[in-house]
Design a protein around this motif. Structure first.
Motif, mmCIF file in Angstrom:
data_model
loop_
_atom_site.group_PDB
_atom_site.id
_atom_site.type_symbol
_atom_site.label_atom_id
_atom_site.label_comp_id
_atom_site.label_asym_id
_atom_site.label_seq_id
_atom_site.Cartn_x
_atom_site.Cartn_y
_atom_site.Cartn_z
ATOM 1 N N SER A 149 0.863 -1.453 0.590
ATOM 2 C CA SER A 149 0.173 0.153 -0.129
ATOM 3 C C SER A 149 0.796 1.499 -0.209
ATOM 4 N N MET A 150 2.195 1.362 0.856
ATOM 5 C CA MET A 150 2.855 2.394 1.107
ATOM 6 C C MET A 150 3.451 2.555 -0.103
ATOM 7 N N ALA A 151 3.633 1.528 -1.086
ATOM 8 C CA ALA A 151 4.880 1.428 -2.295
ATOM 9 C C ALA A 151 3.992 1.806 -3.649
ATOM 10 N N ALA A 152 2.581 1.819 -3.252
ATOM 11 C CA ALA A 152 1.204 2.102 -4.345
ATOM 12 C C ALA A 152 0.990 3.759 -4.150
ATOM 13 N N SER A 153 1.081 4.209 -2.884
ATOM 14 C CA SER A 153 1.111 5.595 -2.723
ATOM 15 C C SER A 153 2.556 6.031 -2.742
ATOM 16 N N THR A 154 3.161 6.057 -3.029
ATOM 17 C CA THR A 154 4.684 6.748 -3.596
ATOM 18 C C THR A 154 4.659 6.625 -4.488
ATOM 19 N N ALA A 155 4.385 5.572 -5.206
ATOM 20 C CA ALA A 155 4.829 5.812 -7.013
ATOM 21 C C ALA A 155 3.654 6.549 -6.872
ATOM 22 N N GLN A 156 2.435 6.433 -7.171
ATOM 23 C CA GLN A 156 2.008 7.316 -7.102
ATOM 24 C C GLN A 156 1.600 8.731 -6.754
ATOM 25 N N HIS A 157 2.460 9.476 -5.881
ATOM 26 C CA HIS A 157 3.072 11.137 -5.482
ATOM 27 C C HIS A 157 4.725 10.944 -6.537
ATOM 28 N N GLY A 158 4.808 10.113 -6.870
ATOM 29 C CA GLY A 158 5.706 9.722 -7.747
ATOM 30 C C GLY A 158 5.753 10.780 -9.122
ATOM 31 N N ALA A 159 4.530 9.425 -9.950
ATOM 32 C CA ALA A 159 3.786 9.683 -11.271
ATOM 33 C C ALA A 159 3.746 11.372 -11.364
ATOM 34 N N ALA A 160 3.105 11.514 -9.770
ATOM 35 C CA ALA A 160 2.384 12.926 -10.346
ATOM 36 C C ALA A 160 3.487 13.474 -10.057
ATOM 37 N N LEU A 161 4.688 14.165 -9.260
ATOM 38 C CA LEU A 161 5.915 14.926 -9.470
ATOM 39 C C LEU A 161 6.905 14.395 -10.690
ATOM 40 N N ALA A 162 6.450 12.983 -11.490
ATOM 41 C CA ALA A 162 6.809 13.289 -12.967
ATOM 42 C C ALA A 162 6.271 14.076 -14.044
#
Length: 171
Positions: A149-162
């Protein structure tokens, strides 16, 4: 009906889910006993793993804080990332002793919103690698699910920042 176009977010999500689907057979099913309390500490074999994830979260949170202090215009953009880090640390707080939570030196963030945002992006990528590694290495099925769940959240924030242009402002 034509399929939806492939987006960066969809690609990142698929990349994260693929290794988890392969390992899902090894994850213990959730307890059906509603009266059972969730364990507050990971099994001994997961203690070092959790300490590593907590250290990575603390470092990532420090980078986000340093970026918002050096570039106040990024505060609104980075608040969801900081909030997620705080929530993730809260979830894992009982799993490691306070003495094991590192207190990193404040990172130095280069001047300019693009450079500050670049530092946050790199930090989030490092955090994602650490959390994904934890998902795969966790002995506890419950811990693996939390880390996923944490990985999914981190990936989502990373994608938004990218997806942001170099200046850091949404287009």
């Amino acid at each position: 009906m034509p399929g939806r176009p492939l987006t960066r977010r969809t690609t990142v999500g698929a990349a994260l889910v693929s290794p988890l689907v392969v390992t899902a057979c090894d994850i213990d099913p959730p307890s059906r006993d509603s009266g059972a309390a969730a364990p507050t500490a990971p099994p001994p074999e997961d203690s070092e793993l959790v300490a590593g994830v907590v250290a990575a979260l603390v470092r990532a949170r420090a980078v986000v804080e340093a970026a918002t202090l050096s570039q106040p215009d990024l505060t609104a953009l980075l608040t969801p990332v900081a909030t997620a880090h705080a929530a993730h640390l809260e979830v894992l707080s009982g799993a490691v002793a306070d003495a094991d939570v590192p207190a990193p030196a404040p990172p130095t963030i280069a001047a300019g919103p693009a450079r500050a945002l670049g530092a946050v992006r790199r930090s989030e990528q490092r955090l994602l690698r650490e959390v994904r590694r934890g998902c795969l290495d966790a002995a506890s099925g419950d811990l693996a699910r939390v880390l996923a769940s944490m990985a999914a959240s981190t990936a989502q924030h990373g994608a938004a920042l990218a997806d942001l242009p170099a200046g850091g402002e949404p287009s």
